[in-house]
Motif scaffolding. Sequence first.
Motif, PDB file in Angstrom:
ATOM      1  N   ILE A 127      37.732  36.333   3.286  1.00  0.00           N
ATOM      2  CA  ILE A 127      39.059  36.029   3.870  1.00  0.00           C
ATOM      3  C   ILE A 127      39.061  35.534   5.382  1.00  0.00           C
ATOM      4  O   ILE A 127      37.995  35.878   5.967  1.00  0.00           O
ATOM      5  CB  ILE A 127      40.277  36.998   3.591  1.00  0.00           C
ATOM      6  CG1 ILE A 127      39.953  38.239   4.462  1.00  0.00           C
ATOM      7  CG2 ILE A 127      40.547  37.272   2.101  1.00  0.00           C
ATOM      8  CD1 ILE A 127      40.792  39.366   4.596  1.00  0.00           C
ATOM      9  N   PRO A 128      39.750  34.573   5.705  1.00  0.00           N
ATOM     10  CA  PRO A 128      39.788  33.913   7.351  1.00  0.00           C
ATOM     11  C   PRO A 128      39.629  35.371   8.230  1.00  0.00           C
ATOM     12  O   PRO A 128      40.208  36.371   7.765  1.00  0.00           O
ATOM     13  CB  PRO A 128      40.772  33.445   7.290  1.00  0.00           C
ATOM     14  CG  PRO A 128      41.359  33.040   6.000  1.00  0.00           C
ATOM     15  CD  PRO A 128      41.007  33.935   5.223  1.00  0.00           C
ATOM     16  N   ARG A 129      38.854  35.294   9.398  1.00  0.00           N
ATOM     17  CA  ARG A 129      38.599  36.137  10.221  1.00  0.00           C
ATOM     18  C   ARG A 129      40.090  36.739  10.846  1.00  0.00           C
ATOM     19  O   ARG A 129      40.171  37.970  11.100  1.00  0.00           O
ATOM     20  CB  ARG A 129      37.698  35.480  11.401  1.00  0.00           C
ATOM     21  CG  ARG A 129      36.724  36.586  11.845  1.00  0.00           C
ATOM     22  CD  ARG A 129      35.839  35.931  12.916  1.00  0.00           C
ATOM     23  NE  ARG A 129      34.793  35.015  12.610  1.00  0.00           N
ATOM     24  CZ  ARG A 129      33.753  35.361  12.135  1.00  0.00           C
ATOM     25  NH1 ARG A 129      33.506  36.632  11.455  1.00  0.00           N
ATOM     26  NH2 ARG A 129      32.721  34.482  11.643  1.00  0.00           N
ATOM     27  N   GLN A 130      41.198  36.010  11.119  1.00  0.00           N
ATOM     28  CA  GLN A 130      42.149  36.343  11.574  1.00  0.00           C
ATOM     29  C   GLN A 130      42.897  37.269  10.558  1.00  0.00           C
ATOM     30  O   GLN A 130      43.546  38.276  11.110  1.00  0.00           O
ATOM     31  CB  GLN A 130      43.248  35.148  11.843  1.00  0.00           C
ATOM     32  CG  GLN A 130      44.459  35.560  12.402  1.00  0.00           C
ATOM     33  CD  GLN A 130      44.326  36.675  13.829  1.00  0.00           C
ATOM     34  OE1 GLN A 130      43.636  36.019  14.543  1.00  0.00           O
ATOM     35  NE2 GLN A 130      44.912  37.692  13.691  1.00  0.00           N
ATOM     36  N   LEU A 131      42.972  37.183   9.164  1.00  0.00           N
ATOM     37  CA  LEU A 131      43.405  37.952   8.253  1.00  0.00           C
ATOM     38  C   LEU A 131      42.708  39.411   7.978  1.00  0.00           C
ATOM     39  O   LEU A 131      43.328  40.441   8.034  1.00  0.00           O
ATOM     40  CB  LEU A 131      43.382  37.529   6.950  1.00  0.00           C
ATOM     41  CG  LEU A 131      44.470  36.381   6.822  1.00  0.00           C
ATOM     42  CD1 LEU A 131      44.308  35.503   5.475  1.00  0.00           C
ATOM     43  CD2 LEU A 131      45.750  36.687   6.762  1.00  0.00           C
ATOM     44  N   GLN A 132      41.435  39.302   8.647  1.00  0.00           N
ATOM     45  CA  GLN A 132      40.459  40.407   8.478  1.00  0.00           C
ATOM     46  C   GLN A 132      40.694  41.151   9.615  1.00  0.00           C
ATOM     47  O   GLN A 132      41.129  42.597   9.354  1.00  0.00           O
ATOM     48  CB  GLN A 132      38.966  40.091   8.955  1.00  0.00           C
ATOM     49  CG  GLN A 132      38.309  39.646   7.501  1.00  0.00           C
ATOM     50  CD  GLN A 132      36.742  39.241   7.736  1.00  0.00           C
ATOM     51  OE1 GLN A 132      36.277  39.216   8.702  1.00  0.00           O
ATOM     52  NE2 GLN A 132      36.154  38.595   6.476  1.00  0.00           N
ATOM     53  N   GLN A 133      41.161  40.687  10.819  1.00  0.00           N
ATOM     54  CA  GLN A 133      41.671  41.531  12.016  1.00  0.00           C
ATOM     55  C   GLN A 133      43.090  42.100  11.596  1.00  0.00           C
ATOM     56  O   GLN A 133      43.103  43.122  11.939  1.00  0.00           O
ATOM     57  CB  GLN A 133      41.532  40.566  13.202  1.00  0.00           C
ATOM     58  CG  GLN A 133      42.064  41.495  14.447  1.00  0.00           C
ATOM     59  CD  GLN A 133      40.940  42.463  14.659  1.00  0.00           C
ATOM     60  OE1 GLN A 133      39.717  42.364  14.736  1.00  0.00           O
ATOM     61  NE2 GLN A 133      41.516  43.682  14.984  1.00  0.00           N
ATOM     62  N   ASP A 134      43.916  41.217  11.083  1.00  0.00           N
ATOM     63  CA  ASP A 134      45.350  41.821  10.908  1.00  0.00           C
ATOM     64  C   ASP A 134      45.240  43.055   9.917  1.00  0.00           C
ATOM     65  O   ASP A 134      45.742  43.886  10.132  1.00  0.00           O
ATOM     66  CB  ASP A 134      45.971  40.791  10.161  1.00  0.00           C
ATOM     67  CG  ASP A 134      46.280  39.594  11.310  1.00  0.00           C
ATOM     68  OD1 ASP A 134      46.160  39.773  12.474  1.00  0.00           O
ATOM     69  OD2 ASP A 134      46.922  38.560  10.790  1.00  0.00           O
ATOM     70  N   LEU A 135      44.422  43.015   8.912  1.00  0.00           N
ATOM     71  CA  LEU A 135      44.181  43.950   7.942  1.00  0.00           C
ATOM     72  C   LEU A 135      43.429  45.220   8.557  1.00  0.00           C
ATOM     73  O   LEU A 135      43.798  46.251   8.135  1.00  0.00           O
ATOM     74  CB  LEU A 135      43.086  43.515   6.929  1.00  0.00           C
ATOM     75  CG  LEU A 135      43.001  44.484   5.405  1.00  0.00           C
ATOM     76  CD1 LEU A 135      44.478  44.706   4.944  1.00  0.00           C
ATOM     77  CD2 LEU A 135      42.010  43.646   4.533  1.00  0.00           C
ATOM     78  N   VAL A 136      42.544  45.148   9.429  1.00  0.00           N
ATOM     79  CA  VAL A 136      41.958  46.206  10.303  1.00  0.00           C
ATOM     80  C   VAL A 136      43.055  46.827  11.122  1.00  0.00           C
ATOM     81  O   VAL A 136      43.288  48.136  11.122  1.00  0.00           O
ATOM     82  CB  VAL A 136      40.969  45.857  11.108  1.00  0.00           C
ATOM     83  CG1 VAL A 136      40.393  46.736  11.993  1.00  0.00           C
ATOM     84  CG2 VAL A 136      39.506  45.422  10.130  1.00  0.00           C
ATOM     85  N   ASP A 137      43.941  45.904  11.727  1.00  0.00           N
ATOM     86  CA  ASP A 137      45.164  46.649  12.627  1.00  0.00           C
ATOM     87  C   ASP A 137      45.958  47.378  11.735  1.00  0.00           C
ATOM     88  O   ASP A 137      46.441  48.293  12.053  1.00  0.00           O
ATOM     89  CB  ASP A 137      45.707  45.501  13.198  1.00  0.00           C
ATOM     90  CG  ASP A 137      44.933  44.727  14.096  1.00  0.00           C
ATOM     91  OD1 ASP A 137      43.900  45.290  14.579  1.00  0.00           O
ATOM     92  OD2 ASP A 137      45.195  43.648  14.701  1.00  0.00           O
ATOM     93  N   LEU A 138      46.310  46.768  10.534  1.00  0.00           N
ATOM     94  CA  LEU A 138      47.237  47.708   9.499  1.00  0.00           C
ATOM     95  C   LEU A 138      46.654  48.986   9.148  1.00  0.00           C
ATOM     96  O   LEU A 138      47.208  49.960   9.102  1.00  0.00           O
ATOM     97  CB  LEU A 138      47.287  46.382   8.450  1.00  0.00           C
ATOM     98  CG  LEU A 138      48.417  47.362   7.359  1.00  0.00           C
ATOM     99  CD1 LEU A 138      49.751  47.520   7.730  1.00  0.00           C
ATOM    100  CD2 LEU A 138      48.437  46.629   5.841  1.00  0.00           C
TER     101      LEU A 138
END
Length: 147
Positions: A127-138
């Motif tokens: 998945i896109p890097r930004q979605l990966q970061q959003d998922l980690v934050d969640l």
Amino acid sequence: MTRNEGNQGDGVHEIIRSQPSRGLSFVRFCNATPRRVEVIWMNYEGARVKYKTLEPNEFFDVNTYVAHPWLFQDAITHESGRIHPQDIQPKRVTVNITSPLYSLKVSAMHTIRRNLKDYNHVCQLEIPRQLQQDLVDLMKSCRMEKL
């Protein structure tokens, strides 16, 4: 209710805790969701104290104080919500607990989160890097809520 905010590297966190109060409040928490929810009181140190697990359409009467914050969380996913302080009044009030309305993106991220062991596996998702970061934050914020 005390609200302290501090930047702890990964964002702003609030500490919610009960304050001394003489204003009695008589509350009926009604589970208006299709899920089991846990009703939680925030004590004077800011620690969570689970009072009751409500089945769908079940209610729970509690005598509390105006300056005492209450939270609820899904009994399975531990996704949480807060009872707004203005809902706690010095009279008998009914507080309906409802499911939050999430965007498709947030709903999908919660589904993915429940299927991953920890946030170190997120980088393996295509998945896109930004979605990966959003998922980690969640995932980090959900882990903080469980503490």
